[in-house]
Scaffold this active site. Sequence first.
Site, mmCIF file in Angstrom:
data_model
loop_
_atom_site.group_PDB
_atom_site.id
_atom_site.type_symbol
_atom_site.label_atom_id
_atom_site.label_comp_id
_atom_site.label_asym_id
_atom_site.label_seq_id
_atom_site.Cartn_x
_atom_site.Cartn_y
_atom_site.Cartn_z
ATOM 1 N N GLU A 1 -54.695 28.981 -18.365
ATOM 2 C CA GLU A 1 -54.720 28.322 -17.052
ATOM 3 C C GLU A 1 -53.370 28.542 -16.362
ATOM 4 O OE1 GLU A 1 -56.558 24.534 -16.969
ATOM 5 O OE2 GLU A 1 -55.842 24.044 -14.958
ATOM 6 N N ARG A 2 -53.448 29.022 -15.127
ATOM 7 C CA ARG A 2 -52.232 29.335 -14.347
ATOM 8 C C ARG A 2 -51.362 30.373 -15.053
ATOM 9 N NH1 ARG A 2 -54.808 27.377 -10.143
ATOM 10 N NH2 ARG A 2 -55.334 25.197 -10.426
ATOM 11 N N LYS B 1 -52.814 14.758 -21.731
ATOM 12 C CA LYS B 1 -53.097 14.532 -20.314
ATOM 13 C C LYS B 1 -54.315 13.610 -20.298
ATOM 14 C CE LYS B 1 -54.712 17.132 -16.233
ATOM 15 N NZ LYS B 1 -54.826 18.480 -15.637
ATOM 16 N N GLU C 1 -57.179 14.198 -13.249
ATOM 17 C CA GLU C 1 -58.004 15.362 -12.911
ATOM 18 C C GLU C 1 -59.223 15.479 -13.830
ATOM 19 O OE1 GLU C 1 -55.159 18.651 -12.922
ATOM 20 O OE2 GLU C 1 -54.659 18.233 -10.844
ATOM 21 N N ARG D 1 -48.365 12.490 -20.678
ATOM 22 C CA ARG D 1 -47.974 13.005 -19.357
ATOM 23 C C ARG D 1 -48.104 11.954 -18.250
ATOM 24 N NH1 ARG D 1 -50.735 17.535 -17.273
ATOM 25 N NH2 ARG D 1 -48.978 18.803 -16.677
ATOM 26 N N ARG E 1 -49.483 10.310 -3.033
ATOM 27 C CA ARG E 1 -49.467 10.790 -4.415
ATOM 28 C C ARG E 1 -48.050 10.851 -4.983
ATOM 29 N NH1 ARG E 1 -52.271 16.511 -5.376
ATOM 30 N NH2 ARG E 1 -50.999 17.085 -7.160
ATOM 31 N N ASP F 1 -46.387 18.300 -7.409
ATOM 32 C CA ASP F 1 -46.949 19.260 -8.371
ATOM 33 C C ASP F 1 -46.268 20.624 -8.343
ATOM 34 O OD1 ASP F 1 -48.516 20.420 -10.233
ATOM 35 O OD2 ASP F 1 -50.320 20.549 -9.012
ATOM 36 N N GLU G 1 -40.831 17.896 -17.377
ATOM 37 C CA GLU G 1 -41.715 19.051 -17.560
ATOM 38 C C GLU G 1 -41.438 19.986 -16.390
ATOM 39 O OE1 GLU G 1 -45.975 18.299 -18.387
ATOM 40 O OE2 GLU G 1 -46.454 19.822 -16.889
ATOM 41 N N GLU H 1 -47.018 29.108 -10.565
ATOM 42 C CA GLU H 1 -48.300 28.753 -9.955
ATOM 43 C C GLU H 1 -48.230 28.721 -8.427
ATOM 44 O OE1 GLU H 1 -49.874 25.037 -11.380
ATOM 45 O OE2 GLU H 1 -51.496 25.015 -9.911
ATOM 46 N N HIS I 1 -47.316 21.718 -0.307
ATOM 47 C CA HIS I 1 -48.716 21.963 -0.621
ATOM 48 C C HIS I 1 -49.502 22.538 0.565
ATOM 49 C CE1 HIS I 1 -51.745 21.883 -3.583
ATOM 50 N NE2 HIS I 1 -51.182 20.951 -4.316
ATOM 51 N N TRP J 1 -55.703 16.581 -1.508
ATOM 52 C CA TRP J 1 -55.588 17.939 -2.039
ATOM 53 C C TRP J 1 -55.420 18.937 -0.894
ATOM 54 C CZ3 TRP J 1 -60.023 18.002 -6.287
ATOM 55 C CH2 TRP J 1 -59.522 17.429 -7.465
HETATM 56 O O1 GCW Z 1 -51.045 21.660 -10.730
HETATM 57 C C1 GCW Z 1 -52.106 21.352 -11.448
HETATM 58 C C2 GCW Z 1 -52.640 22.679 -11.839
HETATM 59 C C3 GCW Z 1 -53.628 22.536 -12.947
HETATM 60 C C4 GCW Z 1 -52.925 21.825 -14.098
HETATM 61 C C5 GCW Z 1 -52.444 20.467 -13.615
HETATM 62 C C6 GCW Z 1 -51.659 19.728 -14.676
HETATM 63 C C7 GCW Z 1 -53.277 22.114 -16.439
HETATM 64 O O2 GCW Z 1 -53.206 23.294 -10.733
HETATM 65 O O3 GCW Z 1 -54.055 23.817 -13.320
HETATM 66 O O4 GCW Z 1 -53.765 21.684 -15.200
HETATM 67 O O5 GCW Z 1 -51.589 20.637 -12.542
HETATM 68 O O6 GCW Z 1 -50.446 19.879 -14.706
HETATM 69 O O7 GCW Z 1 -52.250 19.013 -15.463
#
Ligand code: GCW
Length: 694
Positions: free
Chosen positions: A146-147, A278, A282, A315, A326, A355, A377, A383, A504, A525
């Site tokens: 992922e990413r 996590k 999400e 997390r 947010r 993010d 983190e 990304e 964003h 979003w």
């Molecule tokens: O920014 C978002 C990303 C997701 C990621 C999430 C996270 C792993 O787009 O891909 O999922 O953050 O950090 O949990």
Amino acid sequence: MKITAVITTIVCCLAVSGYVYAYAGDGSNLWLPGPEKGNASVLLSAKSTPTTDIAVRELSDYWNGGKVLLEIKKDKESKRDSYRINKSDGTTTITAPSDIGLLYGTYRLLQMQQMGRTSGDIAISESPFHDIRLLNHWDNLDGNSERGYAGRSIFWNVRGFPDAIGENDMAGIANSPLNSEKYARANASLGINGTVLNNVNASPKMLCTEVLEMAAKYADVLRPYGIRVYLAVNFSSPVVVGGLKTADPMDKEVQKWWKAKAREIYDLIPDFGGFLVKANSEGQPGPMDYGRTHADGANLLAGAIRPYGGIVMWRAFINNPTDPDRAKQARIEFEHLDGQFLDNVIIQVKNGPIDFQPREPFNALFGALNHTAEMPELQITQEYLGQANHLAYLGTMWEEFFDEVRQYADYTRHQLSGRYNAIAGVANTGTDADWTGHPLAQSNWYAYGRLAWNPNLDAETIADEWTSLTFPELNESQHSTLVSMLMRSREAVVDYEMPIGLTHQFGDSHYAPGPWDNRPIRRDWLPVFYNQADADGIGFDRTKATGTDNTSQYHPDFGNVMEDISSCPDKYLLWFHHVSWSHRCQSGRTVWEELCYHYQNGLNEARDLQRQWNSLEGAVDTDIFHDVKIRLMTQTRDAQWWKDGSVLYFQSLNGMPFPDFLEPPVHTLEECKNSNLNVGLYRSPGHEELNRVR
Ligand code: GCW
């Protein structure tokens, strides 16, 4: 100090005079020494272990400065990972309280040699700031990352997954001694001492016995290099893997299940590091599904692995629509739980509150907890910074973060007051030959490791080191050219993507511009939510006076400066304030002019990065040269789309003329909205060319 055994290893090789290490054509050698050219005689004054064996081998293969003595001296004051290097009268001594300290000292000494800094006497003493220095791999069992923008997972490709768990037939590090060794050496050479093998969006199947056995193999490979294995876990594992009816942390059967699982893991991996979680973010399951708190959930897992010395990294990235802002969420979710976590829980907090954007102020949760350890983190994979297509050296971004948290969040106290002092970076590694997709993105892996060791290092020193190690063939002026490219690159991305505090502004791919994006999905979003732009003005009001009162979440020394529009720096203006288009910035320009100025500047900078790189033709390896050249072309074209799309969209709202200094757009707004960039990754102009060259 007691020397338990003395083992002497003497290896002599002929020095190859005048040899310059060259960057391997495919970039696979990273910043590591090579090819072999040692002439060392290495004397180990300690009990030999698999770790000291590596140190001896590395020095024998690569050190050409004569005699080296490796000695272990234990003392109460020194951290286990620390080391000292002394060189005088032709003898070099590395002293450390542990075998891993000796290995870290070994890599440092070899790096100094690669940088040409070993001719005179040496006296250095190093001790890491963070005790736990981790990579987080967002790698899935099916082999996707992922990413990840550098190929597939280096750890997983489980046959038959997700329906079945077959062999892990990845040509990844477990099955390739060369790669496993390289991965381990690269990390150990920076002092990285832990790795989370899988995605935080974790499959519950990660905890199946078959998969744990695969993880144990990785642990065996990495252990001699001082690297512990950790796993990301899914909160519903007791249900999905264990067949229980619930994953409620207060349920006795659930507690029993986690305890038994912990025992199974430690039987397989005696030095297992712990869990990363996590939860309730999400769509991931978590304790709140059962009316419990994050503390209840974290303590459930922490209690299970505490007897074995494991930790839980919980997390703080809770991305749910619970607050109109947010940016405030992490602090709201966790501050009131301070004091309720077991002492082997660490709250893992993204550097910024939204993010991993190209620029964010630090997350207000840093410094807010007095009884709970926190760890940052960082995201090494780009990304939101052009992924593997754009050059964005992140050392400068992380330096900014550490400067802020040191100054306004008492970073040192809060890190050290917890029982654990840790940091994590989301890795940018994949199966591409050069590991990171963009050859120059290796600098981000390197910079993360160096800052995890010492967050007080400045970004330029690190860029300078990395350039010397990776491109030793460059002369002084070429070297300065590359360092300056790295140093300017992240600000260039900020400028063409989202200047003066905008955030964003991406289309769906997190790659292409999308400031107009107003699809019927979650409001928070969407770019239009973050830019709040209309005919009158632009920016997100986070002030106490008229906005979401995010500023009060910070220490007053920071919050008050941001609250007051006259003191808020331009770089955070639209992050904290909603202003009219004619508002005067600190630069003296109006907001409209200032935005245009930065978009133009970003494009100019991208062009200049190209020019600078082109001047290195013939000086760096041909394949690497062409690879980076095409990526920089792609970056410049993308910067044009970003600049044109952004200024045209905002102009469509405010109707204001472009300032004279702005180059007229070459694309129309409609074209920008429908640009190839929106189709997905690597469809940008230049991509086909990139494939042809590679
Ligand atoms: O920014 C978002 C990303 C997701 C990621 C999430 C996270 C792993 O787009 O891909 O999922 O953050 O950090 O949990």
